[in-house]
Design an enzyme around this catalytic site. Structure first.
Site, mmCIF file in Angstrom:
data_model
loop_
_atom_site.group_PDB
_atom_site.id
_atom_site.type_symbol
_atom_site.label_atom_id
_atom_site.label_comp_id
_atom_site.label_asym_id
_atom_site.label_seq_id
_atom_site.Cartn_x
_atom_site.Cartn_y
_atom_site.Cartn_z
ATOM 1 N N ASP A 60 -54.416 64.783 -27.845
ATOM 2 C CA ASP A 60 -55.563 63.979 -28.026
ATOM 3 C C ASP A 60 -55.489 63.396 -26.441
ATOM 4 O O ASP A 60 -54.543 63.899 -25.652
ATOM 5 C CB ASP A 60 -55.377 62.917 -29.066
ATOM 6 C CG ASP A 60 -54.284 62.015 -28.887
ATOM 7 O OD1 ASP A 60 -53.782 61.806 -27.536
ATOM 8 O OD2 ASP A 60 -53.960 61.333 -29.791
ATOM 9 N N SER A 61 -56.440 62.529 -26.025
ATOM 10 C CA SER A 61 -56.500 62.059 -24.596
ATOM 11 C C SER A 61 -55.327 61.268 -24.225
ATOM 12 O O SER A 61 -54.819 61.482 -22.946
ATOM 13 C CB SER A 61 -57.740 61.104 -24.435
ATOM 14 O OG SER A 61 -57.820 60.243 -25.528
#
Lengths: 245, 79
Positions: free
Chosen positions: B36-37
């Site tokens: 994920d980011s």
């Protein structure tokens, strides 16, 4: 319970009424502190009062450059940073119709932007450590509003929104982000109110008295503790019942 | 170069908890490796630490695949 031995904390606005109560409470639970504020003399006096090996980091939160170096300086002095307390706040009260841009901006710069910059700087080392507590002192007026304080109320509401967003970003890394929202707390600021104002104020507080800085600090100590690890994105109201959002 | 590639892949395996054979040079951190980011931010931090290199935000945003990371580090790392 709520033992902070071995933990470190950076507290902004540490020499104010609530800030000093927070510093005493965190130190009392065993945390080692970096005390920040604008007056080096007051910080030194507080550090001397607390004893132990706390450090002082004078900083003007209206100066972006000084803000950027505050977290790195705290980590350099303490070895690590477990707890960030965004407590510093200023007021520039005025009716909206008369409020100058500078009054709006000054309040946002210190009360919200500095808190954002410090939280941003603290996030990285806390992520690496897989532990962190970012706690901002907001205010009941950030939730209820207050005439003459559009700037202050907006900045304090901003802290709550920012904390909720950051809480979601960092929850998976063991970092909690919360707010404590004091109501009217006995301080030099409230002591300056005229008797008639104080009477009117107390009529709005079910508890019938002003709060004490120690009562704000107690909520903060809990949020800072390991025991509160599952509490994030929350605002704990400490206001004698004057608002129940 | 191959040393850099191996070290990069090792970091990716450790941080994302993925099988080593999935970490090909063309693998995208987000699309192929499930990052994920926030994971990508952590990977960049780990690369900075491992290779003693500063990866500015604008460069970090362009590091999308294992190959991107190896390329940046090979071009910028001191040791």
């Amino acid at each position: 319970m709520f033992d902070l031995t071995g933990m470190t904390a950076l507290v902004t606005g540490a020499t104010g009424g609530i800030g000093a109560a927070i510093a005493r409470a965190l130190a009392g639970q065993g945390a080692r502190l970096a005390l920040s504020g604008t007056s080096a003399d007051k910080l030194a006096a507080l550090a001397a009062e607390l004893g132990g090996n706390h450090v002082t980091l004078p900083c003007n939160l209206a100066d972006a450059g000084q803000v950027e170096s505050l977290v790195p300086d705290a980590i350099a002095a303490l070895g690590k940073l477990d707890i960030l307390v965004n407590n510093a706040g200023i007021t520039r009260d005025n009716l909206v119709m008369r409020m100058k841009d500078e009054e709006w901006h000054a309040v946002h710069q210190v009360n919200l932007e500095a808190a954002f910059r410090l939280a941003r700087a603290a996030s990285r080392p806390m992520m690496k450590a897989r532990f962190g507590r970012i706690i901002s002192i907001t205010s009941v007026v950030g939730v209820t509003g207050n005439p003459g304080q559009a700037n202050y109320a907006a900045a304090k509401a901003g802290l709550i929104g920012m904390s909720k967003a950051l809480a979601q970003e960092l929850a998976s890394r063991g970092i909690t982000v919360n707010c404590v929202a004091p109501g009217f707390i006995a301080s030099p600021m409230t002591a300056a109110l005229a008797d008639a104002q104080t009477t009117a104020l107390l009529a709005r507080i079910p508890a019938g008295r002003l709060g004490d800085g120690d009562e704000v600090a107690a909520a903060l100590v809990w949020l800072a503790s390991r025991e509160a690890g599952y509490v994030t994105g929350q605002t704990i109201h400490v206001n004698g019942g004057m608002a129940m959002p | 170069m191959s040393d850099v590639a191996d070290r990069v892949k090792k970091i990716v395996v450790e941080h994302l908890g993925v099988e080593a054979d999935k970490v090909t040079e063309d693998a995208s951190f987000i699309d192929d490796l499930g990052a994920d980011s926030l994971d990508t931010v952590e990977l960049v931090m780990a690369f900075e630490e491992e290779f003693g290199v500063e990866i500015p935000d604008d460069a970090a945003e362009k590091i999308l695949t294992v190959k991107d990371a190896i390329g940046f580090i090979a071009a910028n790392a001191k040791g």
